[in-house]
Each structure stands twice: as structure tokens, then as C-alpha cells.
Design an enzyme around this catalytic site. Sequence first.
Site, short mmCIF file in Angstrom:
data_model
loop_
_atom_site.label_atom_id
_atom_site.label_comp_id
_atom_site.label_asym_id
_atom_site.label_seq_id
_atom_site.Cartn_x
_atom_site.Cartn_y
_atom_site.Cartn_z
N ASN A 47 30.20 16.60 -43.31
CA ASN A 47 29.86 16.67 -41.88
C ASN A 47 29.18 15.42 -41.34
O ASN A 47 28.36 15.50 -40.44
CB ASN A 47 28.98 17.89 -41.60
CG ASN A 47 29.65 19.17 -42.03
OD1 ASN A 47 30.81 19.41 -41.70
ND2 ASN A 47 28.94 19.97 -42.81
N HIS B 281 23.86 3.42 -24.08
CA HIS B 281 23.83 4.04 -22.76
C HIS B 281 25.02 4.98 -22.61
O HIS B 281 25.91 4.75 -21.79
CB HIS B 281 23.86 2.96 -21.67
CG HIS B 281 22.80 1.92 -21.86
ND1 HIS B 281 21.47 2.16 -21.60
CD2 HIS B 281 22.86 0.65 -22.33
CE1 HIS B 281 20.77 1.07 -21.87
NE2 HIS B 281 21.59 0.15 -22.32
N ALA C 42 19.55 14.07 -45.42
CA ALA C 42 20.30 15.05 -44.63
C ALA C 42 19.76 15.13 -43.21
O ALA C 42 18.55 15.11 -42.98
CB ALA C 42 20.23 16.42 -45.29
N ARG D 107 8.71 6.49 -39.09
CA ARG D 107 7.64 5.53 -39.32
C ARG D 107 7.50 5.35 -40.83
O ARG D 107 7.94 6.19 -41.61
CB ARG D 107 6.32 6.01 -38.71
CG ARG D 107 5.79 7.26 -39.35
CD ARG D 107 4.65 7.90 -38.60
NE ARG D 107 4.12 9.04 -39.31
CZ ARG D 107 4.72 10.19 -39.50
NH1 ARG D 107 5.94 10.38 -39.03
NH2 ARG D 107 4.15 11.17 -40.15
N ALA E 171 14.95 13.11 -44.85
CA ALA E 171 15.76 14.12 -44.16
C ALA E 171 15.18 14.39 -42.78
O ALA E 171 13.97 14.51 -42.61
CB ALA E 171 15.80 15.41 -44.98
#
Length: 190
Positions: free
Chosen positions: A66, A92, A115, A153, A133
Amino acid sequence: MTAEPMTFVHPTAIVEDDVRLGAGTSIWHHAHIRAGASLGTNCVVGKNAFVDAGVVIGHGVKIQNNVSVYAGVTLGDAVFVGPSVVFTNDLHPRASNSDWRIVATSVLEGASLGANATILCGVTIGAWAMVAAGAVVIRDVQHHELVGGNPARRLGWVCRCGKTLPAPRDAALSGATTCEYCGAVTEPVR
């Protein structure tokens, strides 16, 4: 004499004309590889994955189920893309925009994307970096950097083996550090 590994394309997969599939690459159920895409040797493209026209994928890359890898994305050698990772390629986006342009994204050698991570276009994810994830990456990720959260971060640093590196002894956060798991010495860009 050693035989070169064969490529495998599942009967339900679509591989358009002018696609380069390296030896030993496997394309699984309901995957779609668009014209002009290039995949290196020994790659795995999981169920229901989409690789857009002109995408370049290195050797030994694993793309889980997926995942959509859109035009403008380049994946280096040994990159891991976890299930349902999302790449974007337009800063945009509009349903009707005649002057949109593709914004490039690069994932360098050995990086791992967890994931459901979202990777905004225009960023570079450094070699052997790790994205947790569910993270939303909106800026460049340094070599060996571990990032997570929304927006992503820095959470620390990781070794090539994938284990978290101990904090460096230098208070300035510079210098090499040794992996307590495999013993490799790494000097992350800080």
C-alpha cells in the site's frame, strides 16, 4: 557458473512498457509500475504498491504493501519503505492546476521509513536515517538521524544496523560514537 536471479511479476500486477526491472526483483499482487520507472536488482514491491512514471529505485529496496511512490521520488540502494508510507510530489496541490510542477524527494542509501510515515516533497532523507512510524517529515533528515512525530523532530541517532546510538560524550554533540549492539563506529552529521 551461477545463474542470474529471475525477476518475478505476479499475474495481477501491472508493469507498463519501458520499465526497467533488475534481476531478482519481485513485483507482488495488484502492484502497478508505470512506464519509464527503473528498479534495481533484488527489489521487492509489495501488494497494492504504486510506482509512478520515471521513478528511480536503487538495488535491494523493499517497498511494503500500500505504498505510492510518485514521480519525482528517488530511492537509493537498500532503502526500506514501510507499509502505507505516503510520498507527495506537489507543494501546492489542487484538483485542477494547469501549472503544477513536480518537486523532487530523495531517500538516500539504507534509510528506513516506518509504517504510515508521510514524506512531504522537496526533502532529502539521509543515508541510514530512520523515520518512525506515523511521522510527518517536512524537513531534511540528516545521515543516521532518527526522527518521529508530527512534524518529525530529532529523537536521536541510529547505526547502520538500525539500533539507537548512545549519546556522544562531547557536549557539542559532535564526534564519533560506537554502537553498543554491533560495535560499528559512526560519526553522524549533527
